[in-house]
Design an enzyme around this catalytic site. Structure first.
Site, PDB file in Angstrom:
ATOM      1  N   CYS A 101       0.866  -1.277  -0.063  1.00  0.00           N
ATOM      2  CA  CYS A 101       0.015   0.152   0.088  1.00  0.00           C
ATOM      3  C   CYS A 101       0.628   1.106   0.091  1.00  0.00           C
ATOM      4  O   CYS A 101       0.406   2.295  -0.454  1.00  0.00           O
ATOM      5  CB  CYS A 101      -1.003   0.024   1.255  1.00  0.00           C
ATOM      6  SG  CYS A 101      -1.926  -1.368   1.261  1.00  0.00           S
ATOM      7  N   HIS A 354      -8.988   3.035  -2.829  1.00  0.00           N
ATOM      8  CA  HIS A 354      -7.536   2.801  -2.567  1.00  0.00           C
ATOM      9  C   HIS A 354      -7.077   1.653  -3.293  1.00  0.00           C
ATOM     10  O   HIS A 354      -6.876   0.616  -3.048  1.00  0.00           O
ATOM     11  CB  HIS A 354      -7.516   2.336  -1.052  1.00  0.00           C
ATOM     12  CG  HIS A 354      -6.040   1.706  -0.452  1.00  0.00           C
ATOM     13  ND1 HIS A 354      -4.933   2.250  -0.733  1.00  0.00           N
ATOM     14  CD2 HIS A 354      -5.877   0.870   0.309  1.00  0.00           C
ATOM     15  CE1 HIS A 354      -4.028   1.613  -0.252  1.00  0.00           C
ATOM     16  NE2 HIS A 354      -4.425   0.811   0.493  1.00  0.00           N
ATOM     17  N   CYS A 385      -1.070   2.427   6.827  1.00  0.00           N
ATOM     18  CA  CYS A 385      -0.710   1.271   7.363  1.00  0.00           C
ATOM     19  C   CYS A 385      -0.294   0.316   5.972  1.00  0.00           C
ATOM     20  O   CYS A 385      -0.582   0.837   5.013  1.00  0.00           O
ATOM     21  CB  CYS A 385      -1.868   0.436   8.141  1.00  0.00           C
ATOM     22  SG  CYS A 385      -3.209   0.311   6.974  1.00  0.00           S
TER      23      CYS A 385
END
Length: 406
Positions: A101, A354, A385
């Site tokens: 991510c 996302h 995170c």
């Protein structure tokens, strides 16, 4: 005897500008279902150069593009191939990055470090994820020793399960709180869109559909305006029976790309490039993989300590909303209210989406635009995170700070 090499000097690094494609829903009905991932990156690079004609293309020293799943149209060293496809001179190199991510965030910090050291003057950094073409985990082969040797808990490899684990660790973060936070994210995004805060980030993308022909993507597809807490309370909990994590209080599966221009502050002045914000410092830190959502907490503590700052010095927060519970764990740790106006004031990933490796630059671009409106704020952070148990935080300074408040 050879003369000693000149000692490198550390330069200030600035975020010039950032853009992104609209974010789409992953899957056969999404706006980018038949659009290549590398073409999304090409569109972003071309838009950055179009918006900044004062930047000669040959002055770009590096292109760093992140993707979590580096196969197919997200493979082949996409930083280099996208640079070539975008029309940058063949002398401009490029590379690809993977930190799940935080891919785009890492592309920025890595390229920025090269600028600070003096290896580059200007770089383009960003990320892409086409989760419709390449679901997270496609083609991977986790080493069986992770489980057989009990290196990680089995839930560590399922992001939604790690969010449920976080609920277990912090029982004060109830499903009711996460649903309320998620509904607020949708509402803040809707207000920001209405007030013209979102569109300046976006570059329209031509889309193709074998069934419907050509189209033009100009707006984010995932947001659900009008979402209420009552609506969210009805959703299933797919990761655990009677659990707390749902499709409504977590980010979805999305397609999209982001990019930004970074430069040495001296080079920005030389070329007449605008300065959106100045890099102060950053940190990446590992945590237990089965509670990866807590990663932003120690990463932020480390970044603040290295910069000689405290959480009270931070006037704006852009926190990636992979899961609402992860954001609330961060806020509770630092004593920040769920509805603090400094936090994700234009909504977050629960609303906008996302697309994994691209999201870090979305956070930065929004923070930069917010800085432009807030000369009373000196420092802001972007934090997220990261799968397999990590967190990343970048601290930024507002060049428009008027010295009157934090």
């Amino acid at each position: 005897m050879a003369a000693p090499a000149a000692q490198a000097r550390v330069r200030n690094v600035v975020f010039v500008d950032g853009v992104r494609t609209p974010f789409g829903k992953a899957g056969p009905k999404g706006i980018f279902a038949e659009t290549r991932a590398d073409d999304l990156v090409v569109k972003v690079i071309r838009e950055l150069l179009r918006r900044h004609p004062e930047l000669p293309p040959e002055r770009v020293d590096e292109v760093a593009i992140a993707a979590t799943t580096q196969i197919g149209d997200q493979g082949l060293t996409i930083g280099r191939t996208a640079a070539l496809l975008a029309g940058l001179p063949k002398s401009v190199p490029g590379y690809s990055v993977d930190r799940m991510c935080a891919g785009a965030m890492t592309a920025v910090t890595t390229a920025a470090s090269g600028i600070a050291f003096g290896a580059y003057d200007v770089a383009i950094a960003g990320g892409v994820e086409h989760m419709g073409r390449h679901p997270m985990g496609e083609g991977v082969d986790p080493n069986p020793r992770f489980l057989s040797d009990k290196i990680v808990d089995p839930s560590a490899l399922i992001m939604g399960s790690t969010a449920e684990n976080l609920h277990d660790r912090y029982p004060a973060i109830t499903k009711e709180r996460t649903d309320a936070y998620a509904a607020a994210s949708q509402a803040k995004y809707a207000d920001a869109l209405k007030n013209g805060k979102i569109d300046p980030d976006l570059v329209p993308v031509a889309t193709r559909s074998a069934e419907h022909g050509w189209g033009l993507a100009t707006a984010d597809e995932p947001p659900r305006p009008g979402t209420s807490v009552a609506d969210l309370a009805k959703l299933k909990t797919p990761f655990r029976p009677h659990g707390r994590v749902t499709a409504g209080n977590a980010a979805g599966l999305n397609d999209g790309a982001t990019g930004c221009i970074l430069a040495g502050e001296d080079t920005a002045e030389e070329l007449g490039l605008p300065v959106g914000m100045r890099l102060v410092g950053y940190s990446f830190l590992g945590v237990e993989p089965e509670v990866m959502g807590v990663g932003p907490v120690p990463a932020t503590e480390k970044a603040l300590a290295r910069a000689g700052l405290t959480i009270d010095d931070i006037g704006l927060f852009e926190i990636n909303e992979a899961f609402a519970v992860q954001v609330l764990a961060f806020l509770d740790h630092f004593g920040i209210a769920d509805d603090d106006p400094r936090v994700n004031q234009w909504g977050g990933a629960i609303a906008v989406g996302h697309p994994l490796a691209s999201s870090g630059v979305r956070l930065m671009t929004q923070l930069s635009r917010q800085f432009a409106e807030r000369p009373d704020v000196r420092y802001g952070i972007t934090t997220m995170c990261i799968g397999i148990g990590m967190g990343g935080t970048v601290i930024w300074e507002n060049p428009r700070w008027n010295g009157e408040a934090k």
